[in-house]
Design a protein around this motif. Structure first.
Motif, PDB file in Angstrom:
ATOM      1  N   ASN A 162       0.817  -1.202   0.000  1.00  0.00           N
ATOM      2  CA  ASN A 162       0.000   0.000   0.000  1.00  0.00           C
ATOM      3  C   ASN A 162       0.855   1.257   0.000  1.00  0.00           C
ATOM      4  O   ASN A 162       0.604   2.200   0.731  1.00  0.00           O
ATOM      5  N   SER A 223       1.392  -7.480  -3.219  1.00  0.00           N
ATOM      6  CA  SER A 223       0.379  -6.862  -2.383  1.00  0.00           C
ATOM      7  C   SER A 223      -0.529  -6.009  -3.261  1.00  0.00           C
ATOM      8  O   SER A 223      -0.040  -5.182  -4.050  1.00  0.00           O
ATOM      9  N   SER A 225      -3.844  -3.441  -2.985  1.00  0.00           N
ATOM     10  CA  SER A 225      -4.575  -2.660  -1.993  1.00  0.00           C
ATOM     11  C   SER A 225      -5.623  -1.782  -2.662  1.00  0.00           C
ATOM     12  O   SER A 225      -5.430  -1.311  -3.791  1.00  0.00           O
ATOM     13  N   ARG A 234      -6.700  -4.976   1.727  1.00  0.00           N
ATOM     14  CA  ARG A 234      -5.369  -5.356   1.262  1.00  0.00           C
ATOM     15  C   ARG A 234      -5.270  -6.870   1.140  1.00  0.00           C
ATOM     16  O   ARG A 234      -5.716  -7.609   2.020  1.00  0.00           O
TER      17      ARG A 234
END
Length: 293
Positions: A162, A223, A225, A234
């Motif tokens: 993020n 990741s 997000s 997330r």
């Protein structure tokens, strides 16, 4: 005679994209703050627990082709142990003398200890430290929220992800015993839609100090997000793929005096009675972690 491990790392390139201006206002800037996380696994300044906070700058400074126990080895009362003589491969840690089965480990508040042995096998999560934002090391009985009581301590890990600004980074390094490490990472930053993506891939190779202490590790961290005005969603995916020479059988003091690199794994005798070793005595494991926060 002491064995010494050397590692030389080089940062190849990195960049960052500044935050965008607000639509319709050429003078104002959109300053994006970090999200606020309420974690019951973390100790604060008023919590009666001895702890150390290890931030990303310290993690990166100590991260030389090393599993997490060696990245944290300079924190008080923590001892890291390696089977093959290098920071990679099969490694473990103790806090105040307590074994890892008495240390509670969480990643983003989610328990990581194996349900059967209560261990965390760091070799199955190679180069995890590259994907961490910070680590809190608690010594003694602390804020354990799952599993058996943490008599030894607790490790609370918080991952990256993020990112507000876009970035890219590539690094490589070489070390003793034909150790080689390379890593590639990039992030999109937060887009106008509120979506962002972070990606990192790492590769670690080594022959190890001990015979057959070879390492062939690769890891992947992604990741995704989504941030709105009042919420954050997330998703993390972490892949650990390890092929590691078997080194856990140990050696007697008499054999160490003859050969400090001796390892009995894979030994056999040929038809003439000569000592030989199998070259495929390896531990092979692939681990997939999925987290939705």
């Amino acid at each position: 005679m002491k064995k010494v491990f050397f590692f030389l790392g080089v940062l190849c390139t990195s960049w960052a994209v500044p935050a965008q201006k607000l639509p319709g206002d050429s003078a104002a800037w959109n300053v994006q703050m970090e999200e606020i996380l309420v974690l019951s696994t973390r100790a604060g300044s008023r919590t009666p627990v001895a702890f150390s906070q290890v931030r990303s700058a310290e993690i990166n400074q100590n991260n030389a082709a090393a599993n997490l126990p060696y990245v944290l080895s300079l924190t008080p009362s923590l001892v890291a142990v390696s089977e093959n003589g290098t920071p990679a491969g099969n490694t473990s840690l103790r806090i105040r003398g307590s074994s890892s089965s008495r240390i509670n480990v969480t990643l983003n508040g989610i328990p990581m200890n194996d349900a059967e042995s209560q261990e965390v096998f760091w070799v199955n999560l190679p180069a995890l430290s590259y994907s961490l934002r910070n680590v809190q090391v608690q010594r003694g009985v602390g804020t354990s929220t799952n599993g058996p009581a943490s008599f030894g301590g607790a490790l609370n890990l918080q991952s990256l992800g993020n990112s507000v600004e876009g970035y890219g980074m590539a690094s490589t390094g070489i070390g003793s015993y034909h150790t080689y490490e390379s890593s590639l990472a990039f992030g999109t930053g937060m887009m106008k839609s509120g979506l962002s993506m972070d990606f990192r891939y790492s590769k670690v190779l080594s022959d190890g100090y001990v015979r057959n202490g070879k390492v062939n590790h690769q890891s992947l961290f992604t990741s995704f997000s989504y941030r709105s005005a009042k919420s954050l969603l997330r998703f993390h995916y972490i892949l650990g793929d390890q092929h590691t020479g078997i080194t856990w059988e140990g050696s007697s003091p008499s054999m160490i005096e003859q050969d400090r690199r001796y390892n009995p794994a894979g030994i056999y005798y040929d038809d003439a009675g000569n000592i030989r070793y199998y070259d495929n005595e390896t531990d092979n494991y692939r681990q997939n972690l999925f987290q939705l926060l």
